[in-house]
Design a protein around this motif. Structure first.
Motif, PDB file in Angstrom:
ATOM      1  N   ALA A   1       0.861  -1.185   0.000  1.00 32.07           N
ATOM      2  CA  ALA A   1       0.000   0.000   0.000  1.00 32.07           C
ATOM      3  C   ALA A   1       0.894   1.230   0.000  1.00 32.07           C
ATOM      4  O   ALA A   1       1.504   1.575   1.007  1.00 32.07           O
ATOM      5  N   ALA A   2       0.992   1.884  -1.148  1.00 31.95           N
ATOM      6  CA  ALA A   2       1.833   3.066  -1.301  1.00 31.95           C
ATOM      7  C   ALA A   2       1.461   3.742  -2.606  1.00 31.95           C
ATOM      8  O   ALA A   2       1.082   3.080  -3.568  1.00 31.95           O
ATOM      9  N   SER A   3       1.541   5.060  -2.630  1.00 33.50           N
ATOM     10  CA  SER A   3       1.276   5.766  -3.869  1.00 33.50           C
ATOM     11  C   SER A   3       2.344   5.395  -4.893  1.00 33.50           C
ATOM     12  O   SER A   3       3.468   5.028  -4.542  1.00 33.50           O
ATOM     13  N   ALA A   4       2.007   5.514  -6.157  1.00 31.77           N
ATOM     14  CA  ALA A   4       2.930   5.121  -7.214  1.00 31.77           C
ATOM     15  C   ALA A   4       4.218   5.941  -7.164  1.00 31.77           C
ATOM     16  O   ALA A   4       5.280   5.475  -7.578  1.00 31.77           O
ATOM     17  N   ALA A   5       4.127   7.158  -6.632  1.00 32.14           N
ATOM     18  CA  ALA A   5       5.300   8.026  -6.596  1.00 32.14           C
ATOM     19  C   ALA A   5       6.213   7.721  -5.409  1.00 32.14           C
ATOM     20  O   ALA A   5       7.357   8.180  -5.373  1.00 32.14           O
TER      21      ALA A   5
ATOM     22  N   SER B   1      -3.189   2.069  -3.510  1.00 33.34           N
ATOM     23  CA  SER B   1      -3.098   3.368  -2.863  1.00 33.34           C
ATOM     24  C   SER B   1      -4.334   3.563  -2.006  1.00 33.34           C
ATOM     25  O   SER B   1      -5.470   3.408  -2.479  1.00 33.34           O
ATOM     26  N   LEU B   2      -4.138   3.886  -0.722  1.00 31.32           N
ATOM     27  CA  LEU B   2      -5.244   4.056   0.207  1.00 31.32           C
ATOM     28  C   LEU B   2      -5.602   5.529   0.343  1.00 31.32           C
ATOM     29  O   LEU B   2      -4.723   6.384   0.477  1.00 31.32           O
ATOM     30  N   SER B   3      -6.906   5.806   0.331  1.00 28.81           N
ATOM     31  CA  SER B   3      -7.369   7.183   0.468  1.00 28.81           C
ATOM     32  C   SER B   3      -7.255   7.629   1.914  1.00 28.81           C
ATOM     33  O   SER B   3      -7.607   6.893   2.835  1.00 28.81           O
ATOM     34  N   ARG B   4      -6.755   8.834   2.106  1.00 27.93           N
ATOM     35  CA  ARG B   4      -6.651   9.422   3.433  1.00 27.93           C
ATOM     36  C   ARG B   4      -7.105  10.871   3.360  1.00 27.93           C
ATOM     37  O   ARG B   4      -7.010  11.501   2.312  1.00 27.93           O
ATOM     38  N   SER B   5      -7.592  11.378   4.479  1.00 29.04           N
ATOM     39  CA  SER B   5      -8.007  12.775   4.529  1.00 29.04           C
ATOM     40  C   SER B   5      -6.942  13.582   5.257  1.00 29.04           C
ATOM     41  O   SER B   5      -6.502  13.186   6.320  1.00 29.04           O
ATOM     42  N   ARG B   6      -6.501  14.665   4.669  1.00 29.53           N
ATOM     43  CA  ARG B   6      -5.514  15.527   5.288  1.00 29.53           C
ATOM     44  C   ARG B   6      -6.159  16.879   5.565  1.00 29.53           C
ATOM     45  O   ARG B   6      -6.997  17.320   4.792  1.00 29.53           O
TER      46      ARG B   6
ATOM     47  N   GLN C   1      -2.312 -16.649   0.673  1.00 29.71           N
ATOM     48  CA  GLN C   1      -1.671 -16.144   1.879  1.00 29.71           C
ATOM     49  C   GLN C   1      -1.018 -14.807   1.505  1.00 29.71           C
ATOM     50  O   GLN C   1      -0.099 -14.765   0.698  1.00 29.71           O
ATOM     51  N   LEU C   2      -1.546 -13.724   2.088  1.00 28.03           N
ATOM     52  CA  LEU C   2      -1.092 -12.403   1.695  1.00 28.03           C
ATOM     53  C   LEU C   2      -0.100 -11.815   2.694  1.00 28.03           C
ATOM     54  O   LEU C   2      -0.233 -11.990   3.904  1.00 28.03           O
ATOM     55  N   GLY C   3       0.859 -11.109   2.144  1.00 30.09           N
ATOM     56  CA  GLY C   3       1.693 -10.220   2.945  1.00 30.09           C
ATOM     57  C   GLY C   3       1.312  -8.806   2.573  1.00 30.09           C
ATOM     58  O   GLY C   3       1.409  -8.425   1.405  1.00 30.09           O
ATOM     59  N   LEU C   4       0.811  -8.035   3.523  1.00 32.00           N
ATOM     60  CA  LEU C   4       0.400  -6.660   3.260  1.00 32.00           C
ATOM     61  C   LEU C   4       1.406  -5.715   3.911  1.00 32.00           C
ATOM     62  O   LEU C   4       1.688  -5.837   5.104  1.00 32.00           O
ATOM     63  N   LEU C   5       1.945  -4.806   3.123  1.00 33.80           N
ATOM     64  CA  LEU C   5       2.969  -3.903   3.621  1.00 33.80           C
ATOM     65  C   LEU C   5       2.492  -2.463   3.422  1.00 33.80           C
ATOM     66  O   LEU C   5       2.184  -2.056   2.301  1.00 33.80           O
ATOM     67  N   PHE C   6       2.406  -1.729   4.516  1.00 33.51           N
ATOM     68  CA  PHE C   6       1.899  -0.361   4.488  1.00 33.51           C
ATOM     69  C   PHE C   6       3.100   0.582   4.604  1.00 33.51           C
ATOM     70  O   PHE C   6       3.643   0.802   5.680  1.00 33.51           O
ATOM     71  N   ALA C   7       3.512   1.125   3.454  1.00 27.73           N
ATOM     72  CA  ALA C   7       4.824   1.740   3.318  1.00 27.73           C
ATOM     73  C   ALA C   7       4.859   3.230   3.633  1.00 27.73           C
ATOM     74  O   ALA C   7       5.933   3.795   3.772  1.00 27.73           O
ATOM     75  N   GLU C   8       3.702   3.886   3.735  1.00 24.68           N
ATOM     76  CA  GLU C   8       3.699   5.337   3.839  1.00 24.68           C
ATOM     77  C   GLU C   8       3.310   5.861   5.219  1.00 24.68           C
ATOM     78  O   GLU C   8       2.977   7.034   5.368  1.00 24.68           O
ATOM     79  N   THR C   9       3.351   5.010   6.217  1.00 21.87           N
ATOM     80  CA  THR C   9       2.898   5.417   7.547  1.00 21.87           C
ATOM     81  C   THR C   9       3.679   6.613   8.064  1.00 21.87           C
ATOM     82  O   THR C   9       3.106   7.569   8.593  1.00 21.87           O
TER      83      THR C   9
END
Length: 226
Positions: free
Chosen positions: A62-66, A80-85, A112-120
């Motif tokens: 989970a990360a934006s393409a950029a 890409s996950l939607s977030r409110s800023r 069996q998934l590995g989910l990686l949230f890269a933009e925290t």
């Protein structure tokens, strides 16, 4: 552990096949892992692959393409996950994750998934209240498990990535590090191509957030007692 007879009765009461219920019972619990990146010589995904101790069929990043962590040919899927800023809306993040996994459809079903949230870390530096993200970690494992189960897959690894610099930048980095350690099942730290796991990784994180008024030798000695 229920007997076969109990599983059959429960399945009948729930209106599903006994084999489906039995598969859910024996499915290993997913692991909510904290990955602290001390540098970026290797990608977070490469580090997670080294650290994971059980097999993964598909890695979903989970990360934006950029974002630089998404620039890897090793990721099976990038979402890409939607977030409110400038606020941070946990419900929006949870709904976005569920929608992205549904979009992947058959590519992740029965996997069996590995989910990686890269933009925290990037999000934590962008919101008004970074503590809200740390607090959300306490229920993030349930959010991921529900979203993955809804598409018929299993979250073998649910990896939240934090930069060491971002943790050090918190108003109270020691409290933030401890909160992260308490809200995850395991911790990994990565530097270059090396990865540390478990207690060794936790100690590296705590040493990295040494308060400026503490001498390195005394702080490291205190960490060794934790």
């Amino acid at each position: 552990t229920p007997t076969v007879e109990v599983v059959t009765q429960l399945a009948a009461a729930l209106g599903i096949g006994a084999h489906e219920l039995f598969a859910a019972i024996i499915s290993p619990a997913g692991c909510h892992a904290l990955l602290v990146m001390e540098d970026h010589e290797a990608s977070a995904l490469d580090s997670a692959r080294r650290a994971a101790s059980s097999p993964v069929d598909r890695w979903v990043v989970a990360a934006s393409a950029a974002h630089h962590e998404a620039r890897t040919a090793d990721a099976d899927h990038v979402v890409s996950l939607s977030r409110s800023r400038p606020s941070y809306d946990p419900d929006l993040v949870a709904a976005s994750l569920a929608g992205e996994l549904r979009r992947l459809g058959d590519d992740v079903r029965d996997r069996q998934l590995g989910l990686l949230f890269a933009e925290t870390s990037m999000e934590m530096s962008a919101v008004d209240d970074p503590h809200s993200i740390l607090t959300f970690e306490q229920r993030w494992a349930d959010v991921v498990s529900e979203a993955v189960a809804a598409v018929g897959a299993h979250a073998a690894w649910n990896v939240c990535v934090y930069d060491a610099d971002a943790v050090r930048a918190l108003a109270d980095p020691v409290a933030g590090a401890l909160q992260l350690l308490h809200s995850h099942d395991t911790v990994w730290t990565a530097r270059g191509n090396a990865v540390w796991r478990g207690r060794a990784a936790a100690r590296r994180l705590l040493r990295a957030v040494r308060p400026p008024h503490e001498r390195a030798t005394s702080w490291h000695a205190s960490v060794e007692q934790m």
